[in-house]
Design an enzyme around this catalytic site. Structure first.
Site, PDB file in Angstrom:
ATOM      1  N   LYS A   1       0.885  -1.180   0.000  1.00 26.13           N
ATOM      2  CA  LYS A   1       0.000   0.000   0.000  1.00 26.13           C
ATOM      3  C   LYS A   1       0.912   1.216   0.000  1.00 26.13           C
ATOM      4  CE  LYS A   1      -1.767   2.959   1.969  1.00 26.13           C
ATOM      5  NZ  LYS A   1      -1.563   4.382   1.587  1.00 26.13           N
TER       6      LYS A   1
ATOM      7  N   GLU B   1       9.340   1.870  11.001  1.00 24.34           N
ATOM      8  CA  GLU B   1      10.432   2.803  10.683  1.00 24.34           C
ATOM      9  C   GLU B   1       9.816   4.188  10.666  1.00 24.34           C
ATOM     10  OE1 GLU B   1      13.720   1.984  10.196  1.00 24.34           O
ATOM     11  OE2 GLU B   1      12.932   0.137  11.021  1.00 24.34           O
TER      12      GLU B   1
ATOM     13  N   CYS C   1      14.091  10.974   6.450  1.00 24.05           N
ATOM     14  CA  CYS C   1      13.848  10.587   7.846  1.00 24.05           C
ATOM     15  C   CYS C   1      15.080  10.840   8.708  1.00 24.05           C
ATOM     16  CB  CYS C   1      13.421   9.139   7.922  1.00 24.05           C
ATOM     17  SG  CYS C   1      14.589   8.011   7.165  1.00 24.05           S
TER      18      CYS C   1
ATOM     19  N   GLU D   1       9.347  16.936  14.306  1.00 23.40           N
ATOM     20  CA  GLU D   1       9.924  16.703  12.984  1.00 23.40           C
ATOM     21  C   GLU D   1       9.422  17.759  11.995  1.00 23.40           C
ATOM     22  OE1 GLU D   1       8.687  13.198  10.777  1.00 23.40           O
ATOM     23  OE2 GLU D   1      10.767  12.784  10.282  1.00 23.40           O
TER      24      GLU D   1
HETATM   25  P1  NAD Z   1       2.305   8.844   7.121  1.00 23.28           P
HETATM   26  O1  NAD Z   1       2.453   8.184   8.437  1.00 23.28           O
HETATM   27  O2  NAD Z   1       1.344   9.946   6.986  1.00 23.28           O
HETATM   28  O3  NAD Z   1       1.888   7.759   6.014  1.00 23.28           O
HETATM   29  C1  NAD Z   1       2.682   6.612   5.770  1.00 23.28           C
HETATM   30  C2  NAD Z   1       1.797   5.538   5.143  1.00 23.28           C
HETATM   31  O4  NAD Z   1       0.847   5.082   6.097  1.00 23.28           O
HETATM   32  C3  NAD Z   1       0.995   6.023   3.938  1.00 23.28           C
HETATM   33  O5  NAD Z   1       1.010   5.020   2.956  1.00 23.28           O
HETATM   34  C4  NAD Z   1      -0.397   6.190   4.506  1.00 23.28           C
HETATM   35  O6  NAD Z   1      -1.443   6.077   3.576  1.00 23.28           O
HETATM   36  C5  NAD Z   1      -0.445   5.043   5.509  1.00 23.28           C
HETATM   37  N1  NAD Z   1      -1.441   5.179   6.568  1.00 23.28           N
HETATM   38  C6  NAD Z   1      -2.000   6.309   7.071  1.00 23.28           C
HETATM   39  N2  NAD Z   1      -2.859   5.992   8.080  1.00 23.28           N
HETATM   40  C7  NAD Z   1      -2.826   4.651   8.224  1.00 23.28           C
HETATM   41  C8  NAD Z   1      -3.461   3.723   9.108  1.00 23.28           C
HETATM   42  N3  NAD Z   1      -4.314   4.121  10.054  1.00 23.28           N
HETATM   43  N4  NAD Z   1      -3.166   2.412   8.991  1.00 23.28           N
HETATM   44  C9  NAD Z   1      -2.292   1.980   8.044  1.00 23.28           C
HETATM   45  N5  NAD Z   1      -1.657   2.808   7.176  1.00 23.28           N
HETATM   46  C10 NAD Z   1      -1.923   4.126   7.268  1.00 23.28           C
HETATM   47  O7  NAD Z   1       3.766   9.293   6.702  1.00 23.28           O
HETATM   48  P2  NAD Z   1       4.206  10.140   5.429  1.00 23.28           P
HETATM   49  O8  NAD Z   1       3.809  11.556   5.629  1.00 23.28           O
HETATM   50  O9  NAD Z   1       3.763   9.429   4.200  1.00 23.28           O
HETATM   51  O10 NAD Z   1       5.802   9.986   5.479  1.00 23.28           O
HETATM   52  C11 NAD Z   1       6.639  10.859   6.164  1.00 23.28           C
HETATM   53  C12 NAD Z   1       7.076  10.232   7.470  1.00 23.28           C
HETATM   54  O11 NAD Z   1       7.743   9.010   7.231  1.00 23.28           O
HETATM   55  C13 NAD Z   1       8.063  11.115   8.214  1.00 23.28           C
HETATM   56  O12 NAD Z   1       7.744  11.124   9.573  1.00 23.28           O
HETATM   57  C14 NAD Z   1       9.393  10.401   7.995  1.00 23.28           C
HETATM   58  O13 NAD Z   1      10.365  10.648   8.970  1.00 23.28           O
HETATM   59  C15 NAD Z   1       8.959   8.979   7.984  1.00 23.28           C
HETATM   60  N6  NAD Z   1       9.968   8.129   7.342  1.00 23.28           N
HETATM   61  C16 NAD Z   1      10.697   7.277   8.107  1.00 23.28           C
HETATM   62  C17 NAD Z   1      11.698   6.501   7.533  1.00 23.28           C
HETATM   63  C18 NAD Z   1      12.532   5.539   8.339  1.00 23.28           C
HETATM   64  O14 NAD Z   1      13.180   4.698   7.740  1.00 23.28           O
HETATM   65  N7  NAD Z   1      12.550   5.637   9.648  1.00 23.28           N
HETATM   66  C19 NAD Z   1      11.943   6.610   6.158  1.00 23.28           C
HETATM   67  C20 NAD Z   1      11.173   7.497   5.416  1.00 23.28           C
HETATM   68  C21 NAD Z   1      10.176   8.248   6.000  1.00 23.28           C
END
Ligand code: NAD
Length: 510
Positions: free
Chosen positions: A173, A246, A280, A376
């Site tokens: 997804k 992550e 991240c 963040e």
């Molecule tokens: P997000 O948490 O908004 O969304 C991530 C994913 O989760 C999307 O595909 C979204 O549709 C899905 N999602 C949303 N609600 C959900 C639910 N209730 N159940 C299951 N899935 C759900 O994050 P984002 O804005 O897409 O990404 C940015 C974030 O990701 C930042 O905080 C960044 O630091 C983090 N990130 C972490 C790493 C790492 O390796 N630690 C790497 C890249 C990004």
């Protein structure tokens, strides 16, 4: 203007329109999969996985190698689409979305078999006289993969390669903000000869992601924000499925008084502005001792002023991927200014360009009362705090709810390593930034709010397996001794006394 918008739909699907953050023009529309469609995808994946699991490591690796070839053939398509969809600078689209996936997939194609080799062991203790042990890395089955928008190809290809090499099928997804990159990746895997349904994409939003966790997957690999990670962790706990989370970070950079300041300034600028700060483990906080503070700030300002930002994607700093992120960046800057921070470069949305651009920004006079140093930001902002010395820098670096990565800059490598060991983060770099995700041998994952579990390399790929112990009794006769007799109980107690009351024998037998 919203770049990601729900639009009217004449079916049971929620329908979305996506606009490019660069041109603000529509890239296309897509339908979110329903819960029933997600369940069907998992069912089909389970069927595909049964056959895939019977294939040897060499056969799985051959599919992965072919996948790399097709990525190379289609690299221009990847780069153009990712730039349009995320607003990345061209160099970063190539480095992060083509080069990194090629390296990641190749790594597991080459080393996966070694990491997952069946191991034969003699047990320790008294069992060693009668048992043999085989440790088998069994695939888990169907892995659910939920990914964010900031590295749509890289953050998919890496876990996907590991899960597949370990013998699993994957239902993915992707982020609702980058659905088209996922479609292209799917197309590429088909061209590479992936068996049908081994890798499937279910498009959608948070609701679709939540449905995937409930659809009967055997593991969930999640990359995204802390807030969503918490919900995902709760849902996985309820479903009793393993999960890696992550999550976000607030990485600190410690500049020691003896650092090579040119090198450190380069590192700060790259660390904070790489991928428009949508990284991240990008550098979000910089701590500099007062003895070198002025010189360091001057070098950082000079370097930042040289950076370019263009709509053509050929500049140094790309667009902000979507309006939601722009709101966060602007709110953090406003809060910092209100609390006394000074902006030395940038600081306001770049309105000379028509898209969603925020210029590379340098902020000083910051402290831990500001959101900029606490939450963040995930944007192109380099925030520098003056500190007394390295000890204060370390204390402030650790004063965070996050703990993803961090970096220390010094010419004394032993001191750098010692400071790095005292940072409460998942990983640390000395005289470099954020490279640990790219080194497979360095397990990657956050502590505190930045995540649960580690990914990459040996540890990561084994996380897509159940380590299955098979115990074989090596005796040639039936064991006997059952039903129990008073003599057998007394005999057992005698054995315990002989072995464990004697300090030489107890060491010999454990
Ligand atoms: P997000 O948490 O908004 O969304 C991530 C994913 O989760 C999307 O595909 C979204 O549709 C899905 N999602 C949303 N609600 C959900 C639910 N209730 N159940 C299951 N899935 C759900 O994050 P984002 O804005 O897409 O990404 C940015 C974030 O990701 C930042 O905080 C960044 O630091 C983090 N990130 C972490 C790493 C790492 O390796 N630690 C790497 C890249 C990004």
């Amino acid at each position: 203007m919203a770049l990601f918008e729900e639009i009217e739909s004449d079916s049971e699907h929620r329908r979305y329109n996506i606009k490019s953050p660069i041109s603000l023009e529509s890239i296309g529309e897509f339908d979110a999969a329903t819960a029933a469609e997600v369940q069907s995808a998992v069912k089909r994946a389970r069927k595909a996985q049964r056959d895939w699991a019977t294939r040897s490591f060499a056969e799985r690796a051959a599919v992965l190698w072919r996948w790399v070839e097709v990525i190379v053939e289609r690299q221009d398509d990847i780069v153009e689409l990712v730039i349009k969809e995320t607003g990345k600078a061209r160099f970063e689209a190539i480095a992060m979305e083509v080069m990194a996936p090629c390296m990641q997939i190749s790594h597991y194609a080459k080393y996966g078999a070694r990491y997952l080799q069946t191991r034969k062991r003699r047990p320790t203790g008294v069992m060693r006289f009668s048992k043999k042990l085989t440790l088998l890395y069994q695939p888990l089955g169907v892995v659910g993969l939920i990914t964010p928008w900031n590295g749509p190809i890289a953050l998919t290809a890496n876990p996907l390669a590991q899960a597949l090499m370990a013998g699993n099928a994957v239902v993915h997804k992707p982020s609702e903000v980058t659905p088209f990159s996922a479609m292209l990746l799917k197309e590429i895997t088909q061209a590479a000869g992936f068996p049908e349904d081994l890798y499937q994409v279910v498009q959608g939003d948070g609701e679709t992601g939540a449905a995937l966790i409930e659809a009967g997957v055997d593991k969930l690999s999640f990359t995204g924000s802390v807030a969503t990670g918490r919900k995902v962790g709760e849902a996985c706990g309820r479903n009793l499925i393993p999960v890696t989370l992550e999550l976000g970070g607030k990485d600190a950079m410690i500049v020691c008084a003896d650092a090579d300041l040119d090198r450190a300034a380069d590192g700060a600028v790259r660390g904070s502005f790489f991928n428009t700060g949508h990284y991240c483990c990008g550098t979000e906080r910089v701590y500099v001792p007062e003895s070198v503070y002025d010189a360091f700030v001057e070098k950082v300002v000079l370097r930042t002023r040289r950076l370019t930002q263009t709509e053509a994607g050929d500049g140094d700093v790309g667009a902000v991927c979507w309006d939601k992120q722009m709101d966060i960046i602007e709110a953090h800057i406003a809060d910092a200014k209100e609390k006394g921070a000074r902006i030395l470069v940038g600081g306001e949305r770049n309105r000379t360009l028509s898209g969603y651009f925020f210029p590379p920004t340098v902020v000083v006079d910051v402290d831990h009362d500001m959101d900029l140093m606490r939450r963040e930001t995930f944007g192109p902002v380099l925030a520098i705090q003056k500190v007394r010395d390295e000890e204060e820098a370390l204390a402030l670096a650790n004063d965070s709810d996050y703990g993803l990565s961090g970096n220390v800059w010094t010419t004394d490598l032993a001191k750098g390593e010692a400071l790095a060991a005292r940072l409460t983060t998942g990983s640390v770099c000395v005289n470099d930034m954020a490279v640990s995700y790219g080194i497979a041998e360095a397990p990657f994952g956050g502590v505190k709010m930045s995540g649960v579990g580690q990914v990459n390399g040996e540890v990561g790929i084994r996380g897509y397996c159940h380590l299955h112990p098979i115990v074989i009794d090596t005796g040639s006769k039936a064991r006997g001794g059952y039903p129990y007799t008073p003599e057998s109980a007394a005999g057992l107690q005698k054995l315990i006394r002989i072995v464990f009351a004697n300090r030489f024998l107890r060491k010999l037998f454990v």
